[in-house]
Design an enzyme around this catalytic site. Structure first.
Site, PDB file in Angstrom:
ATOM      1  N   HIS A   1      -6.085  -3.548  -6.869  1.00  0.00           N
ATOM      2  CA  HIS A   1      -6.169  -2.096  -7.058  1.00  0.00           C
ATOM      3  C   HIS A   1      -7.427  -1.510  -6.418  1.00  0.00           C
ATOM      4  O   HIS A   1      -7.977  -0.521  -6.899  1.00  0.00           O
ATOM      5  CB  HIS A   1      -6.099  -1.728  -8.548  1.00  0.00           C
TER       6      HIS A   1
ATOM      7  N   ASP B   1     -14.365  24.396 -14.687  1.00  0.00           N
ATOM      8  CA  ASP B   1     -13.196  25.267 -14.579  1.00  0.00           C
ATOM      9  C   ASP B   1     -12.326  24.940 -13.364  1.00  0.00           C
ATOM     10  O   ASP B   1     -11.560  25.773 -12.899  1.00  0.00           O
ATOM     11  CB  ASP B   1     -13.616  26.745 -14.566  1.00  0.00           C
TER      12      ASP B   1
ATOM     13  N   ASP C   1       6.047   4.358  -0.378  1.00  0.00           N
ATOM     14  CA  ASP C   1       5.092   3.311  -0.789  1.00  0.00           C
ATOM     15  C   ASP C   1       5.096   2.233   0.296  1.00  0.00           C
ATOM     16  O   ASP C   1       6.049   1.456   0.385  1.00  0.00           O
ATOM     17  CB  ASP C   1       5.549   2.751  -2.151  1.00  0.00           C
TER      18      ASP C   1
ATOM     19  N   GLU D   1       4.752  -4.232   2.602  1.00  0.00           N
ATOM     20  CA  GLU D   1       5.585  -3.498   1.636  1.00  0.00           C
ATOM     21  C   GLU D   1       6.448  -2.465   2.338  1.00  0.00           C
ATOM     22  O   GLU D   1       5.947  -1.634   3.097  1.00  0.00           O
ATOM     23  CB  GLU D   1       4.679  -2.781   0.612  1.00  0.00           C
TER      24      GLU D   1
ATOM     25  N   HIS E   1       9.469  -2.917  -7.411  1.00  0.00           N
ATOM     26  CA  HIS E   1       9.581  -1.958  -8.521  1.00  0.00           C
ATOM     27  C   HIS E   1      10.501  -0.853  -8.059  1.00  0.00           C
ATOM     28  O   HIS E   1      10.661  -0.620  -6.851  1.00  0.00           O
ATOM     29  CB  HIS E   1       8.202  -1.424  -8.950  1.00  0.00           C
TER      30      HIS E   1
ATOM     31  N   TYR F   1      -3.045 -13.738  -1.464  1.00  0.00           N
ATOM     32  CA  TYR F   1      -4.445 -13.335  -1.637  1.00  0.00           C
ATOM     33  C   TYR F   1      -5.258 -14.613  -1.827  1.00  0.00           C
ATOM     34  O   TYR F   1      -5.059 -15.334  -2.808  1.00  0.00           O
ATOM     35  CB  TYR F   1      -4.578 -12.402  -2.849  1.00  0.00           C
TER      36      TYR F   1
ATOM     37  N   HIS G   1       1.511 -10.897  -8.361  1.00  0.00           N
ATOM     38  CA  HIS G   1       2.267  -9.698  -8.759  1.00  0.00           C
ATOM     39  C   HIS G   1       3.740  -9.880  -8.430  1.00  0.00           C
ATOM     40  O   HIS G   1       4.137 -10.839  -7.770  1.00  0.00           O
ATOM     41  CB  HIS G   1       1.680  -8.431  -8.117  1.00  0.00           C
TER      42      HIS G   1
ATOM     43  N   GLU H   1       7.646  -6.084  -1.593  1.00  0.00           N
ATOM     44  CA  GLU H   1       6.228  -6.150  -1.252  1.00  0.00           C
ATOM     45  C   GLU H   1       5.550  -7.467  -1.618  1.00  0.00           C
ATOM     46  O   GLU H   1       4.646  -7.515  -2.449  1.00  0.00           O
ATOM     47  CB  GLU H   1       5.480  -4.994  -1.920  1.00  0.00           C
TER      48      GLU H   1
ATOM     49  N   ASP I   1      -2.478   0.132   1.691  1.00  0.00           N
ATOM     50  CA  ASP I   1      -1.338   0.456   0.834  1.00  0.00           C
ATOM     51  C   ASP I   1      -1.474   1.941   0.541  1.00  0.00           C
ATOM     52  O   ASP I   1      -2.281   2.349  -0.295  1.00  0.00           O
ATOM     53  CB  ASP I   1      -1.392  -0.386  -0.448  1.00  0.00           C
TER      54      ASP I   1
ATOM     55  N   ARG J   1      -0.500  -8.147   2.330  1.00  0.00           N
ATOM     56  CA  ARG J   1       0.715  -7.672   1.658  1.00  0.00           C
ATOM     57  C   ARG J   1       1.506  -6.875   2.690  1.00  0.00           C
ATOM     58  O   ARG J   1       0.915  -6.190   3.534  1.00  0.00           O
ATOM     59  CB  ARG J   1       0.378  -6.795   0.433  1.00  0.00           C
TER      60      ARG J   1
ATOM     61  N   HIS K   1       6.115   4.223  -9.247  1.00  0.00           N
ATOM     62  CA  HIS K   1       6.716   3.192 -10.108  1.00  0.00           C
ATOM     63  C   HIS K   1       7.741   3.952 -10.937  1.00  0.00           C
ATOM     64  O   HIS K   1       7.431   4.469 -12.001  1.00  0.00           O
ATOM     65  CB  HIS K   1       5.662   2.514 -10.990  1.00  0.00           C
TER      66      HIS K   1
HETATM   67  N1  GLY Z   1       1.142   1.355  -4.246  1.00  0.00           N
HETATM   68  C1  GLY Z   1       1.571   0.957  -5.514  1.00  0.00           C
HETATM   69  C2  GLY Z   1       2.400  -0.235  -5.454  1.00  0.00           C
HETATM   70  O1  GLY Z   1       2.556  -0.833  -4.419  1.00  0.00           O
HETATM   71  O2  GLY Z   1       3.009  -0.615  -6.419  1.00  0.00           O
HETATM   72 MN    MN Z   2       4.743  -0.717  -4.495  1.00  0.00          MN
HETATM   73 MN    MN Z   3       2.152   0.061  -2.513  1.00  0.00          MN
END
Ligand code: GLY
Ligand code: MN
Ligand code: MN
Length: 467
Positions: A249, A42, A277, A437, A364, A418, A360, A414, A266, A435, A371
């Protein structure tokens, strides 16, 4: 989220007026909010309203619907006042107060929705609602339309067209208004402070000889977000020590953060419905090693190139292409890619030979959703289709001209690298994941980075980690 009984004329009413003007004669839009999501038994997940609904109303209670007619009439269906439920679950605005507080034309209890919606749909021509976003919505609307049809023999008109409200709302949300940008700048500042706090905790704990875990740094981030009024993290925080940074991820876990490793974070907050972000990568102990600094400076140079390419009139893909060019050259220069095997810079880009190290995209859209919605194709050019064969998968891909950037659009920048252990890869670089960003709003002159409250220059990061 709104304060209780605050009057909200603007900017929600202004957005509803803009949407209404696009519904066409006889149009009506039906926008439900998000359901409460059960977590276990619940207990529910913390409630967050649907982004489209909140964009148009600023109303954060569950069980609510907005019906907006083309003439601008806005009707809310919301939870009725209920003294007993309010003791358990908290205050409800209720349909009596809602029109005044939210500047609506009318409001009813959501218990009356199935009875009243067919009346509101009668004599309309087009029903707009968000397609494929709320399970069961289509059949609910079908039920209302059946009731309207049952009245056509009495002279009622039934709508003859159904259209996707996302098409209109996505375009509106893509270009942020002043109210949105003010919140997003603040979200970026809060998130930046969280990163600084996490960096400083890492080096301080290592200096004190303590056992540092990923969750210690996550705790610093969450503390800072909440301390400044953020309701939630905008997405699940990534705090990745050492090799974990090569898992795109990865989540913040319990892994030890060791002296000499890099940490990739991140993580960013959501503030009043808007995401930020940020990714930063830093040495756990506050000092980059030689190989770490070499790759870090390369990623930073690629981000600089992408930032320079983010300006009005440029295509959405241009920052990505600028970042890839710098990264690809760097992969050749550092020996991560062997010129004898992959050829020239142009070959590396054309054959996507950089892909094992950068898999990647660079950007975005960002807004209410991290996103965010909004087409990545320029609307006036959707018919210009070209075909190409992907050099890695062999797949035939249909390309359309990428979106032209305009002031008020918000995108992340970003790039990353890697390096997993592999034959032919210098061992000194194994398990380094980097990374960087930031969140950019396109301006008249170029772009503004809303997240530079936390530095990116290696020297500046080292300096703040010594503090
Ligand atoms: N934290 C999600 C991205 O960087 O797209
Ligand atoms: Mn991002
Ligand atoms: Mn991010």
């Amino acid at each position: 989220m709104i304060g209780r009984m605050n009057r909200i004329d603007s900017p929600y009413a202004a957005r509803r007026a803009r949407l209404a003007a696009q519904l066409g004669a006889g149009g009506i839009a039906i926008i439900p909010t998000a359901p409460v999501q059960p977590r276990n038994r619940d207990s529910d997940f913390p409630y967050r309203p649907d982004s489209y609904f909140y964009y148009l109303t600023g109303f954060d209670e569950p069980d609510a619907w907005l019906l907006l007619a083309a003439d601008g009439r806005a009707t809310l269906f919301c939870q009725p006042k209920d003294a007993e439920r309010e003791i358990w679950d908290g205050y409800r605005l209720g349909p009596e107060a809602a029109p005044g507080v939210l500047s609506l034309d009318g409001a009813h209890s959501v218990a009356e929705l199935d009875a009243l919606a067919p009346k509101l749909l009668e004599n309309t021509r087009t029903v707009w609602y968000p397609f494929a976003t709320h399970p069961g919505l289509e059949s609910r609307i079908d039920g209302w339309l059946q009731k309207v049809r049952a009245r056509v023999r009495f002279g009622a008109l039934a709508p003859e067209t159904q259209r996707d409200a996302c098409v209109l709302l996505d375009e509106m949300r893509l270009v942020k208004d002043a109210h949105e940008l003010a919140i997003m700048r603040r979200a970026g500042q809060i998130s930046a402070r969280g990163h600084i706090r996490a960096m400083q905790r890492s080096s301080a704990m290592l200096r004190a000889g303590q056992d540092v875990r990923e969750y210690h740094l996550e705790a610093e981030l969450l503390h800072e977000f909440r301390q400044h009024g953020s309701e939630f993290p905008a997405y699940t925080s990534i705090v990745a020590a050492g090799a974990n940074a090569c898992v795109l991820h990865y989540r913040a876990g319990a892994a030890p953060i060791k002296d000499g490793e890099l940490v990739l974070i991140d993580a960013a907050c959501e503030l009043h419905g808007y995401a930020s972000d940020i990714t930063r990568t830093f040495p756990a102990n506050g000092r980059f090693s030689g190989p770490q600094r070499t790759l870090y400076e390369l990623v930073l140079a690629s981000q600089d190139a992408a930032v320079a390419a983010t300006r009005p009139g440029a295509r959405f893909n241009e920052p990505h292409e600028a970042a890839v060019k710098v990264l690809a050259q760097g992969l050749l220069d550092t020996g991560l890619l062997d010129r004898n095997k992959v050829g020239s810079l142009d070959d590396v880009i054309e054959k996507r030979a950089y892909f094992p190290f950068y898999m990647h995209r660079t950007s975005h859209w960002m807004g209410m959703d991290v996103h965010d919605c909004g087409s990545y194709v320029e609307p006036g050019e959707v018919g210009q289709v070209s075909e190409r064969t992907d050099p890695l998968s062999g797949e035939v891909i249909k390309d359309r001209p990428s979106r032209i950037l305009r002031p008020g659009m918000v995108l992340t920048i970003e790039p990353g690298l890697y390096v997993r252990p592999a034959a032919g890869v210098p061992e000194a670089l194994w398990n380094i994941g980097i990374r960087i960003e930031d969140d950019a709003v396109v301006t008249e002159a170029g772009c503004e980075l809303m997240t530079r409250g936390v530095p990116v220059a290696a020297d500046e990061i080292e300096a703040l980690m010594r503090a």
